[in-house]
Design an enzyme around this catalytic site. Structure first.
Site, PDB file in Angstrom:
ATOM      1  N   ASN A  83       0.871  -1.182   0.000  1.00  0.00           N
ATOM      2  CA  ASN A  83       0.000   0.000   0.000  1.00  0.00           C
ATOM      3  C   ASN A  83       0.902   1.224   0.000  1.00  0.00           C
ATOM      4  OD1 ASN A  83      -1.774   2.057   0.465  1.00  0.00           O
ATOM      5  ND2 ASN A  83      -2.454   1.327   2.484  1.00  0.00           N
ATOM      6  N   LYS A 111       0.135   4.262  -0.270  1.00  0.00           N
ATOM      7  CA  LYS A 111      -0.483   5.445   0.344  1.00  0.00           C
ATOM      8  C   LYS A 111      -0.254   6.680  -0.541  1.00  0.00           C
ATOM      9  CE  LYS A 111      -0.193   3.139   4.764  1.00  0.00           C
ATOM     10  NZ  LYS A 111      -0.049   3.206   6.221  1.00  0.00           N
ATOM     11  N   HIS A 125      -9.525   1.222   5.066  1.00  0.00           N
ATOM     12  CA  HIS A 125      -8.231   1.414   5.731  1.00  0.00           C
ATOM     13  C   HIS A 125      -8.405   2.391   6.896  1.00  0.00           C
ATOM     14  CE1 HIS A 125      -4.088   2.500   6.505  1.00  0.00           C
ATOM     15  NE2 HIS A 125      -3.756   1.382   5.868  1.00  0.00           N
ATOM     16  N   GLU A 182      -6.709   4.785   7.869  1.00  0.00           N
ATOM     17  CA  GLU A 182      -6.463   6.192   7.526  1.00  0.00           C
ATOM     18  C   GLU A 182      -7.683   6.802   6.833  1.00  0.00           C
ATOM     19  OE1 GLU A 182      -2.755   5.403   5.570  1.00  0.00           O
ATOM     20  OE2 GLU A 182      -1.866   4.905   7.505  1.00  0.00           O
ATOM     21  N   GLU A 187      -5.215  -4.845  10.657  1.00  0.00           N
ATOM     22  CA  GLU A 187      -4.188  -3.819  10.864  1.00  0.00           C
ATOM     23  C   GLU A 187      -4.467  -3.089  12.178  1.00  0.00           C
ATOM     24  OE1 GLU A 187      -2.268  -2.672   6.837  1.00  0.00           O
ATOM     25  OE2 GLU A 187      -3.941  -1.329   7.203  1.00  0.00           O
ATOM     26  N   GLY A 207       2.733   2.326  10.842  1.00  0.00           N
ATOM     27  CA  GLY A 207       3.694   3.407  10.684  1.00  0.00           C
ATOM     28  C   GLY A 207       4.414   3.790  11.968  1.00  0.00           C
ATOM     29  N   SER A 224       3.608  -2.099  10.378  1.00  0.00           N
ATOM     30  CA  SER A 224       5.059  -2.153  10.588  1.00  0.00           C
ATOM     31  C   SER A 224       5.670  -3.516  10.227  1.00  0.00           C
ATOM     32  CB  SER A 224       5.418  -1.754  12.022  1.00  0.00           C
ATOM     33  OG  SER A 224       5.038  -0.405  12.263  1.00  0.00           O
TER      34      SER A 224
HETATM   35  P1  13P Z   1       3.135   0.421   7.722  1.00  0.00           P
HETATM   36  O1  13P Z   1       3.653  -0.883   7.115  1.00  0.00           O
HETATM   37  O2  13P Z   1       3.852   1.618   7.231  1.00  0.00           O
HETATM   38  O3  13P Z   1       3.023   0.308   9.202  1.00  0.00           O
HETATM   39  O4  13P Z   1       1.625   0.582   7.168  1.00  0.00           O
HETATM   40  C1  13P Z   1       0.749  -0.470   7.260  1.00  0.00           C
HETATM   41  C2  13P Z   1      -0.473  -0.140   6.494  1.00  0.00           C
HETATM   42  O5  13P Z   1      -1.226   0.742   6.860  1.00  0.00           O
HETATM   43  C3  13P Z   1      -0.718  -0.872   5.252  1.00  0.00           C
HETATM   44  O6  13P Z   1      -1.993  -0.631   4.759  1.00  0.00           O
END
Ligand code: 13P
Length: 250
Positions: A11, A13, A97, A99, A168, A174, A212
């Site tokens: 992803n 982003k 997601h 976010e 997640e 992150g 992560s």
């Molecule tokens: P990270 O791997 O940067 O923690 O992000 C995970 C994520 O949100 C994947 O959709």
């Protein structure tokens, strides 16, 4: 399906210009071992979908979108429909997601509408679920995930190849904090049981872990019985990190 094929998805982003996206997609394509067992998918931003589709043409790497809208077309400024994503070559659409939930007002109800619209055009869904730090510390993890699954999947059916769940934990995204393999496995087993209750069968569905994931923790996470892949954020932006994660899935 007795053995579930792991799905390693990147992803991206809100990262990568067109030129950067092409370079990254090419590097993943070239570096992902032929004959690997894992399925691989890349989710660039909307602006790079067409370019990455070109880079992936003729390979087995799937294209994914990071979000969609539930209407087919119309006066919805800024929105992208599942039909448009199919047209540009997507196979998967990530829905729900954290976010999107946190910054864009996504609710379980809108998630449900988006999943239905995505399945209706023949695309497959990666549905993200997961608890916040406060919810985990308050003992509410299972409750929150159950609610996201029940409301997100309300009134729909989806074959195992059409629906992937990504667990997640929000506190692990992150942050460099990863759920321990036991913590992740516990929630994944719950999700599978919940899929059995909601869809009639849970065993064939793939459940990814996200939060992560790095080359250092991928193998132990992917080794858990109910973890069938990874949804990777930060580490998917660098071939030297993403390729070893693919390799860890076999
Ligand atoms: P990270 O791997 O940067 O923690 O992000 C995970 C994520 O949100 C994947 O959709």
């Amino acid at each position: 399906m007795t053995e579930r094929q792991p799905l390693i998805a990147g992803n991206w982003k809100m990262h990568k210009t067109l030129a950067e996206a092409r370079t990254l997609a090419r590097a993943i394509r070239q570096g992902a071992a032929a004959g690997r067992w894992a399925e691989v998918a890349l989710a660039p931003p909307y602006t790079a979908l067409a370019a990455v589709a070109e880079e992936l043409a003729g390979s087995e790497i799937r294209l994914a979108a990071q979000d969609t809208f539930w209407e087919k077309q119309g006066a919805y400024t800024g929105a992208i429909s599942p039909l448009m994503l199919k047209d540009v070559g997507c196979h998967y659409v990530i829905v729900g997601h954290s976010e999107r939930r946190q910054f864009f007002g996504e609710t379980n109800h809108t998630v449900n509408q988006k999943i239905k619209a995505t399945l209706a055009v023949g695309l497959s869904v990666i549905l993200c679920v997961g608890e916040t730090k406060d919810e985990r510390e308050g003992g509410l993890t299972i409750l929150r995930v159950a609610e996201q699954l029940q409301e997100g999947l309300a009134g729909l059916t989806a074959a195992p190849e059409q629906l992937v769940i990504a667990y997640e934990p929000v506190w692990a995204i992150g942050t460099g904090l990863t759920a321990t393999p036991d913590q992740a496995q516990e929630v994944h087993a719950f999700i599978r049981a919940e899929l059995t209750r909601l869809l009639g069968v849970g065993a064939p569905y793939r459940i990814q872990y996200g939060g992560s994931v790095t080359p250092d923790n991928a193998a132990i996470l992917l080794g858990q019985p109910d973890i069938d892949g990874a949804l990777v954020g930060g580490a998917s932006l660098k071939p030297e990190l993403f390729l070893p994660i693919i390799a860890a899935a076999g």
